[in-house]
Design a protein around this motif. Structure first.
Motif, PDB file in Angstrom:
ATOM      1  N   TYR A 235       0.963  -1.090   0.024  1.00 13.39           N
ATOM      2  CA  TYR A 235      -0.092   0.137  -0.062  1.00 13.39           C
ATOM      3  C   TYR A 235       0.786   1.333   0.071  1.00 13.39           C
ATOM      4  O   TYR A 235       1.889   1.104   0.535  1.00 13.39           O
ATOM      5  CB  TYR A 235      -0.843  -0.053   1.168  1.00 13.39           C
ATOM      6  CG  TYR A 235      -1.878  -1.117   1.067  1.00 13.39           C
ATOM      7  CD1 TYR A 235      -3.189  -0.644   0.583  1.00 13.39           C
ATOM      8  CD2 TYR A 235      -1.823  -2.207   1.861  1.00 13.39           C
ATOM      9  CE1 TYR A 235      -4.252  -1.850   0.413  1.00 13.39           C
ATOM     10  CE2 TYR A 235      -2.843  -3.279   1.669  1.00 13.39           C
ATOM     11  CZ  TYR A 235      -4.213  -2.828   0.956  1.00 13.39           C
ATOM     12  OH  TYR A 235      -5.112  -3.947   0.824  1.00 13.39           O
ATOM     13  N   PRO A 236       0.211   2.409  -0.504  1.00 19.39           N
ATOM     14  CA  PRO A 236       1.170   3.673  -0.318  1.00 19.39           C
ATOM     15  C   PRO A 236       1.778   3.894   0.831  1.00 19.39           C
ATOM     16  O   PRO A 236       2.940   4.611   0.895  1.00 19.39           O
ATOM     17  CB  PRO A 236       0.304   4.572  -0.819  1.00 19.39           C
ATOM     18  CG  PRO A 236      -0.892   3.959  -1.540  1.00 19.39           C
ATOM     19  CD  PRO A 236      -1.004   2.542  -1.066  1.00 19.39           C
ATOM     20  N   ASP A 237       1.275   3.707   1.831  1.00 16.93           N
ATOM     21  CA  ASP A 237       1.852   4.334   3.310  1.00 16.93           C
ATOM     22  C   ASP A 237       3.130   3.191   3.468  1.00 16.93           C
ATOM     23  O   ASP A 237       3.750   3.415   4.646  1.00 16.93           O
ATOM     24  CB  ASP A 237       0.731   4.067   4.418  1.00 16.93           C
ATOM     25  CG  ASP A 237       0.139   2.787   4.698  1.00 16.93           C
ATOM     26  OD1 ASP A 237       0.321   1.936   4.174  1.00 16.93           O
ATOM     27  OD2 ASP A 237      -0.408   2.586   5.928  1.00 16.93           O
ATOM     28  N   ASP A 238       3.301   2.078   2.842  1.00 21.39           N
ATOM     29  CA  ASP A 238       4.645   1.222   2.988  1.00 21.39           C
ATOM     30  C   ASP A 238       5.580   1.949   2.393  1.00 21.39           C
ATOM     31  O   ASP A 238       6.744   1.427   2.548  1.00 21.39           O
ATOM     32  CB  ASP A 238       4.238   0.112   2.208  1.00 21.39           C
ATOM     33  CG  ASP A 238       3.306  -0.946   2.964  1.00 21.39           C
ATOM     34  OD1 ASP A 238       3.093  -0.942   4.379  1.00 21.39           O
ATOM     35  OD2 ASP A 238       2.368  -1.703   2.287  1.00 21.39           O
ATOM     36  N   VAL A 239       5.397   2.965   1.702  1.00 25.15           N
ATOM     37  CA  VAL A 239       6.531   3.704   0.764  1.00 25.15           C
ATOM     38  C   VAL A 239       7.135   4.759   1.519  1.00 25.15           C
ATOM     39  O   VAL A 239       6.098   5.731   1.799  1.00 25.15           O
ATOM     40  CB  VAL A 239       6.206   3.853  -0.649  1.00 25.15           C
ATOM     41  CG1 VAL A 239       7.161   4.460  -1.609  1.00 25.15           C
ATOM     42  CG2 VAL A 239       5.484   2.809  -1.305  1.00 25.15           C
ATOM     43  N   ASP A 240       8.510   4.561   1.656  1.00 27.97           N
ATOM     44  CA  ASP A 240       9.078   6.153   2.338  1.00 27.97           C
ATOM     45  C   ASP A 240       9.776   6.597   1.041  1.00 27.97           C
ATOM     46  O   ASP A 240       9.654   6.306  -0.128  1.00 27.97           O
ATOM     47  CB  ASP A 240      10.291   5.573   3.235  1.00 27.97           C
ATOM     48  CG  ASP A 240      11.137   4.541   2.764  1.00 27.97           C
ATOM     49  OD1 ASP A 240      11.202   4.426   1.596  1.00 27.97           O
ATOM     50  OD2 ASP A 240      12.035   4.078   3.714  1.00 27.97           O
ATOM     51  N   MET A 241      10.651   7.728   1.283  1.00 24.77           N
ATOM     52  CA  MET A 241      11.074   8.366   0.119  1.00 24.77           C
ATOM     53  C   MET A 241      12.148   7.427  -0.891  1.00 24.77           C
ATOM     54  O   MET A 241      12.146   7.866  -1.968  1.00 24.77           O
ATOM     55  CB  MET A 241      11.878   9.693   0.906  1.00 24.77           C
ATOM     56  CG  MET A 241      12.557  10.874  -0.211  1.00 24.77           C
ATOM     57  SD  MET A 241      11.240  10.976  -1.769  1.00 24.77           S
ATOM     58  CE  MET A 241      10.109  12.122  -0.833  1.00 24.77           C
ATOM     59  N   PHE A 242      12.914   6.806  -0.099  1.00 27.28           N
ATOM     60  CA  PHE A 242      13.725   5.827  -0.828  1.00 27.28           C
ATOM     61  C   PHE A 242      12.708   4.899  -1.790  1.00 27.28           C
ATOM     62  O   PHE A 242      13.282   4.714  -2.880  1.00 27.28           O
ATOM     63  CB  PHE A 242      14.384   4.840   0.048  1.00 27.28           C
ATOM     64  CG  PHE A 242      15.611   4.002  -0.591  1.00 27.28           C
ATOM     65  CD1 PHE A 242      16.629   4.770  -0.782  1.00 27.28           C
ATOM     66  CD2 PHE A 242      15.324   2.769  -1.070  1.00 27.28           C
ATOM     67  CE1 PHE A 242      17.896   3.925  -1.427  1.00 27.28           C
ATOM     68  CE2 PHE A 242      16.254   2.089  -1.536  1.00 27.28           C
ATOM     69  CZ  PHE A 242      17.297   2.674  -1.776  1.00 27.28           C
ATOM     70  N   GLY A 243      11.830   4.457  -1.401  1.00 27.87           N
ATOM     71  CA  GLY A 243      10.877   3.630  -2.160  1.00 27.87           C
ATOM     72  C   GLY A 243      10.170   4.503  -3.171  1.00 27.87           C
ATOM     73  O   GLY A 243      10.217   3.914  -4.569  1.00 27.87           O
ATOM     74  N   LYS A 244       9.884   5.661  -2.834  1.00 32.95           N
ATOM     75  CA  LYS A 244       9.393   6.452  -4.017  1.00 32.95           C
ATOM     76  C   LYS A 244      10.226   7.005  -5.022  1.00 32.95           C
ATOM     77  O   LYS A 244      10.168   6.872  -6.267  1.00 32.95           O
ATOM     78  CB  LYS A 244       8.680   7.797  -3.323  1.00 32.95           C
ATOM     79  CG  LYS A 244       8.248   8.702  -4.186  1.00 32.95           C
ATOM     80  CD  LYS A 244       7.680  10.090  -3.421  1.00 32.95           C
ATOM     81  CE  LYS A 244       7.024  11.114  -4.416  1.00 32.95           C
ATOM     82  NZ  LYS A 244       6.418  12.166  -3.894  1.00 32.95           N
ATOM     83  N   MET A 245      11.763   7.084  -4.745  1.00 31.20           N
ATOM     84  CA  MET A 245      12.657   7.374  -5.531  1.00 31.20           C
ATOM     85  C   MET A 245      12.655   6.132  -6.524  1.00 31.20           C
ATOM     86  O   MET A 245      12.860   6.430  -7.945  1.00 31.20           O
ATOM     87  CB  MET A 245      13.924   7.682  -4.798  1.00 31.20           C
ATOM     88  CG  MET A 245      14.036   8.706  -4.131  1.00 31.20           C
ATOM     89  SD  MET A 245      15.721   8.716  -3.503  1.00 31.20           S
ATOM     90  CE  MET A 245      17.092   8.427  -4.463  1.00 31.20           C
TER      91      MET A 245
END
Length: 266
Positions: A235-245
């Motif tokens: 889910y989107p809330d599993d994603v931190d900035m590194f994951g977003k990158m």
């Protein structure tokens, strides 16, 4: 390069976030809470390779910061300096991989949840075989995994920038031609790697928060940029900035945003 925009923005601001917040998306804010390694303060190019694991990691992270400042500067001399010091980043990465063993505490330690709340020096922790600090060990391991990936990524970005740079020098053109021949898109940046996609574990700031995230939240081990399991169950809330990158660069920014929307985020 549009899909790389999030990554490039983070790279360009990495030196500021490291100075102001003592963190980057690949360097945990508590990694250096007890001391500041010499590599973060010394002349990197003049100093020798360190021997301790934490100093080796600090040197590699410092070189990444050093390179991002110069590589993404519009000044030609700064980019030239980045090109001249890229071998230092390569050699530091190679040295780290050859001399520092990065285990996977989450995969192999598997301690009882209650023990994660115990200080490693306590008798209860000792009974569970935890002679070291589980949480602090994971902070080092995950920072190392992410740093290794980012080092490979930064080197690959520089190679692409170099190949397509305007330089008519014959020797440089021949070098670029050889790099084009050797430049293969294998989807792994040229080497096997892995890291955890879990904002809950990464953003935990206390032992209790970490134990709670470990027990109740999703965590996905991303190996060689394979997001299959995460895209199906994450889910989107599993994603931190590194994951977003990494996700925005891998999928494309619009595709990543569409996935977030479909999964109930953004």
């Amino acid at each position: 390069m549009a899909r790389m925009q999030v990554t490039l923005d983070v790279f360009q601001n990495a030196h500021r976030t490291m100075v102001l917040d003592n963190e980057t998306p690949w360097s945990h804010p508590l990694l250096y809470r007890n001391f500041m390694p010499r590599s973060m303060q010394a002349d990197l190019l003049a100093s020798e390779q360190p021997t301790s694991a934490i100093e080796c990691l600090a040197r590699l992270q410092a070189l990444i910061i050093y390179q991002t400042i110069r590589l993404f500067d519009d000044d030609t001399s700064a980019r030239l300096a980045a090109a001249m010091t890229m071998p230092a980043l390569r050699s530091s990465l190679t040295y780290f991989l050859q001399n520092v063993y990065v285990d996977d505490t989450l995969a192999f330690g598997n301690p009882p949840i209650s023990s994660l709340l115990e200080e490693p020096s306590s008798s209860s922790a000792a009974d569970h075989g935890l002679s070291r600090d589980f949480w602090q060990t994971w902070i080092f391991e995950e920072s190392a995994r992410r740093t290794i990936f980012l080092a490979y990524l930064l080197i690959r970005i520089w190679e692409v920038m170099y190949i397509f740079s305007n330089n008519n020098d014959k020797a440089e053109q021949e070098k670029k031609q050889q790099m084009r021949k050797n430049h293969k898109c294998d989807g792994r940046l040229g080497s096997s790697h892995c890291w955890y996609l879990s904002s809950h574990l990464w953003q935990a700031r206390t032992r209790y928060e970490f134990a709670l995230a470990y027990a109740e939240k999703n965590r996905f081990l991303i190996r060689d940029l394979d997001f299959t399991e995460f895209l199906a169950f994450g889910y989107p809330d599993d994603v931190d900035m590194f994951g977003k990158m990494v996700l925005s660069a891998s999928m494309g920014i619009e595709a990543f945003q569409n996935w977030c929307s479909a999964r109930g985020g953004m």
